[in-house]
Design a protein around this motif. Structure first.
Motif, PDB file in Angstrom:
ATOM      1  N   UNK A  78      65.410   0.451  10.721  1.00 47.21           N
ATOM      2  CA  UNK A  78      63.688   0.878  10.714  1.00 47.21           C
ATOM      3  C   UNK A  78      62.830   0.662   9.975  1.00 47.21           C
ATOM      4  N   UNK A  79      63.480   0.872   8.629  1.00 43.52           N
ATOM      5  CA  UNK A  79      63.044   1.411   7.356  1.00 43.52           C
ATOM      6  C   UNK A  79      63.615  -0.250   6.757  1.00 43.52           C
ATOM      7  N   UNK A  80      62.415  -0.388   5.744  1.00 45.76           N
ATOM      8  CA  UNK A  80      62.340  -1.497   4.502  1.00 45.76           C
ATOM      9  C   UNK A  80      63.500  -0.618   3.627  1.00 45.76           C
ATOM     10  N   UNK A  81      63.770  -1.649   2.484  1.00 47.88           N
ATOM     11  CA  UNK A  81      64.467  -1.354   1.976  1.00 47.88           C
ATOM     12  C   UNK A  81      64.261  -0.024   0.760  1.00 47.88           C
ATOM     13  N   UNK A  82      63.108  -0.711   0.714  1.00 51.00           N
ATOM     14  CA  UNK A  82      62.236   0.411  -0.457  1.00 51.00           C
ATOM     15  C   UNK A  82      61.289   1.446   0.299  1.00 51.00           C
ATOM     16  N   UNK A  83      61.747   1.836   1.575  1.00 51.94           N
ATOM     17  CA  UNK A  83      61.150   2.932   2.501  1.00 51.94           C
ATOM     18  C   UNK A  83      60.728   3.945   1.257  1.00 51.94           C
ATOM     19  N   UNK A  84      59.641   3.993   1.854  1.00 50.71           N
ATOM     20  CA  UNK A  84      59.476   6.060   1.325  1.00 50.71           C
ATOM     21  C   UNK A  84      59.080   7.248   2.936  1.00 50.71           C
ATOM     22  N   UNK A  85      60.170   7.826   2.366  1.00 54.90           N
ATOM     23  CA  UNK A  85      60.003   9.158   4.386  1.00 54.90           C
ATOM     24  C   UNK A  85      59.622  10.051   3.483  1.00 54.90           C
ATOM     25  N   UNK A  86      58.690  11.092   4.208  1.00 55.90           N
ATOM     26  CA  UNK A  86      58.237  12.020   3.610  1.00 55.90           C
ATOM     27  C   UNK A  86      58.103  13.307   4.875  1.00 55.90           C
ATOM     28  N   UNK A  96      63.679   8.188   0.181  1.00 53.92           N
ATOM     29  CA  UNK A  96      63.980   6.933  -0.343  1.00 53.92           C
ATOM     30  C   UNK A  96      64.873   5.980   0.245  1.00 53.92           C
ATOM     31  N   UNK A  97      64.841   4.845   0.780  1.00 56.72           N
ATOM     32  CA  UNK A  97      65.433   3.867   1.457  1.00 56.72           C
ATOM     33  C   UNK A  97      66.056   4.258   2.830  1.00 56.72           C
ATOM     34  N   UNK A 109      54.207  -0.059   8.156  1.00 56.01           N
ATOM     35  CA  UNK A 109      54.815  -1.662   8.334  1.00 56.01           C
ATOM     36  C   UNK A 109      54.434  -2.347   7.800  1.00 56.01           C
ATOM     37  N   UNK A 110      55.614  -2.544   7.068  1.00 53.22           N
ATOM     38  CA  UNK A 110      55.007  -4.273   6.460  1.00 53.22           C
ATOM     39  C   UNK A 110      56.364  -5.553   7.169  1.00 53.22           C
ATOM     40  N   UNK A 111      54.853  -6.194   7.560  1.00 52.36           N
ATOM     41  CA  UNK A 111      55.377  -7.238   8.247  1.00 52.36           C
ATOM     42  C   UNK A 111      56.801  -8.372   7.838  1.00 52.36           C
TER      43      UNK A 111
END
Length: 141
Positions: free
Chosen positions: A51-59, A67-68, A125-127
């Motif tokens: 559900x996360x983009x390749x360059x996602x940041x999770x905090x 990352x990712x 979110x990124x579409x």
């Protein structure tokens, strides 16, 4: 004559557009939350990470910067091993920025010991090209 053509064109466009159904950003976010919840509640960290983009940041609240999708998978796998389940997200606010959508939600889940846990989450979110949403930024308390 020009005004008749203009009226005819406008009417034709109006009729054509009325048959097109465009999902509201809040509906898109609700669908993304439903998918996220289903993947979480399956206990499959790899599926959840998709559900996360390749360059996602999770905090997360630990103040770690993850990352990712791989980092997300590594974060959630131990939670699933400890029996955390029953996750839900309830939309508080959705802000549409075109190709990005910001959302805030209340979250709740059941701890491995059966306790109720929950808090507030913020999501960007990124579409995607197929119209779906992937998380680019996720933080919660």
């Amino acid at each position: 004559m020009v005004s008749f053509r203009l009226l005819l064109t406008a009417t034709t466009l109006s009729l054509g557009l009325s048959s097109v159904t465009l999902a509201a950003p809040e509906d898109d976010v609700k669908a993304a939350y439903e998918q996220w919840n289903a993947d979480f509640n399956s206990g499959d960290a790899e599926k959840l990470a998709s559900n996360y983009s390749e360059d996602a940041i999770f905090l997360p609240p630990s103040h770690a910067v993850i990352e990712g999708p791989q980092g997300v998978q590594e974060f959630f796998a131990p939670l699933f091993e400890n029996g955390v389940t029953g996750h839900t997200l309830e939309v508080i606010k959705v802000i549409d920025h075109g190709d990005e959508i910001t959302a805030a939600a209340r979250w709740s889940a059941k701890g491995g010991d059966g306790s109720d846990i929950g808090g507030i989450g913020t999501h960007v979110f990124q579409r995607q090209d197929d119209g779906s949403l992937k998380l680019a930024l996720h933080t919660f308390n």
